[in-house]
Design a protein around this motif. Structure first.
Motif, short mmCIF file in Angstrom:
data_model
loop_
_atom_site.label_atom_id
_atom_site.label_comp_id
_atom_site.label_asym_id
_atom_site.label_seq_id
_atom_site.Cartn_x
_atom_site.Cartn_y
_atom_site.Cartn_z
N TRP A 43 -14.33 39.37 21.57
CA TRP A 43 -14.84 38.15 20.95
C TRP A 43 -14.75 38.23 19.42
CZ3 TRP A 43 -18.98 37.26 17.61
CH2 TRP A 43 -19.30 35.92 17.41
N MET A 77 -11.29 37.63 18.32
CA MET A 77 -10.95 36.21 18.34
C MET A 77 -11.45 35.51 17.08
SD MET A 77 -9.21 35.67 21.06
CE MET A 77 -8.89 36.54 22.61
N TYR A 105 -9.35 32.62 27.36
CA TYR A 105 -8.98 32.23 26.00
C TYR A 105 -7.61 31.55 26.04
CZ TYR A 105 -12.72 35.20 24.16
OH TYR A 105 -13.95 35.76 23.86
#
Length: 294
Positions: free
Chosen positions: A32, A35, A53
């Motif tokens: 995460w 990202m 994703y």
């Protein structure tokens, strides 16, 4: 975790956080966080840690986006003094410097030929330096630069002005090249090819002859994708023995025109095999070309 590889994984079709965490041997929280870093480069990625994703837009610009686009490590600066200076330092420390690439969003000490300052708005253009190791004697390095300029002109669909400008057919400047050579007596150690391309900048105060790709076409360009195309084209140019100048001649805005270079004036008839411009039979090795109205 290599974020360029993470970007490649989601670009292939997406995966959820658990799958990506297992693949890269990290926690879902680390995925995460990765990202979030990629999103900061302008990439549009949908999904959260517990979901799949999806890469919605790949038009980002930053270290990880560029490394993914080019398939290699890229030294990236949001701001630096000069990409040429940074690339020259990297090349000097490397056993094999070929292919080293330095990119910046903006420069504080960008230079053109003859010590001129290179002006470029932040976050809109391409400013990069590529290290190349042509297998030619030092006196043929300028010819390699002409060939590399022609290769970039093919990508940009523009023309070349001797010795180092990328221009439109009307003579408006799209970009410039500053090549710096490191050589020994009989061989080139490396060439730092510094390039500035006006990509998405629309206003050029005080520079009436400047233009950009977006200004010419009316459409913005993906800078990372364009950089990958330019580097690929340059590195595909053969640089063993005598470089071929036919592509440069085909893209030339200079040949066949009346020009003035210093105190030399006449018709630019050809470029010699050492890169010199022939003006009414006289060889000019360096200088700024001005077109002379008939």
């Amino acid at each position: 975790m290599d974020l360029a590889q993470l970007l490649a994984a989601i670009a292939e079709g997406g995966a959820n956080g658990a799958q990506l965490a297992e693949h890269f041997g990290v926690s879902r929280t680390m995925v995460w966080k990765g990202m979030q870093v990629l999103r900061q480069e302008g990439l549009v990625i949908e999904g959260e840690a517990g979901q799949g994703y999806t890469l919605v837009s790949d038009a980002g610009f930053g270290r990880h986006t560029l490394s993914w686009r080019l398939g290699r490590d890229v030294t990236f600066f949001d701001t630096c003094g000069s990409t040429n200076a940074e690339a020259r330092q990297l090349a000097g420390l490397a056993e094999d410097p070929s292919g080293a690439l330095v990119v910046a969003n903006t420069q504080t000490a960008g230079r053109g030929r003859l010590g001129r300052q290179w002006e470029s708005s932040a976050n809109e253009n391409l400013l990069f330096s590529l290290v190349l190791c042509p297998e030619v004697p030092p006196q043929l390095a300028p010819v390699c630069v002409l060939s590399w300029a022609a290769a970039m002109a093919e990508v940009l669909d523009c023309q070349v002005k001797w010795p180092n400008d990328l221009i439109t057919s009307e003579g408006q400047k799209l970009g410039g090249i500053l090549a710096e050579l490191s050589a020994e007596a009989e061989r080139v150690r490396f060439v730092v090819l510094g390039v500035g391309i006006n990509v998405n900048q629309l206003d050029f105060p005080g520079l009436p002859q400047a233009t950009s790709l977006a200004r010419e076409t009316g459409e913005p360009r993906d800078r990372a994708r364009l950089l990958a195309q330019l580097v690929e084209a340059v590195e595909a140019v053969p640089t063993q023995g005598q470089p071929d100048l036919s592509a440069w001649r085909g893209r030339s805005h200079t040949l066949g025109r009346r020009v003035r270079i210093g105190d030399v004036e006449g018709i630019a008839t050809d470029v010699r095999e050492d890169g010199a411009l022939l003006v009414d039979g006289r060889a000019v090795l360096a200088g700024d070309v001005s077109l002379v109205s008939e």
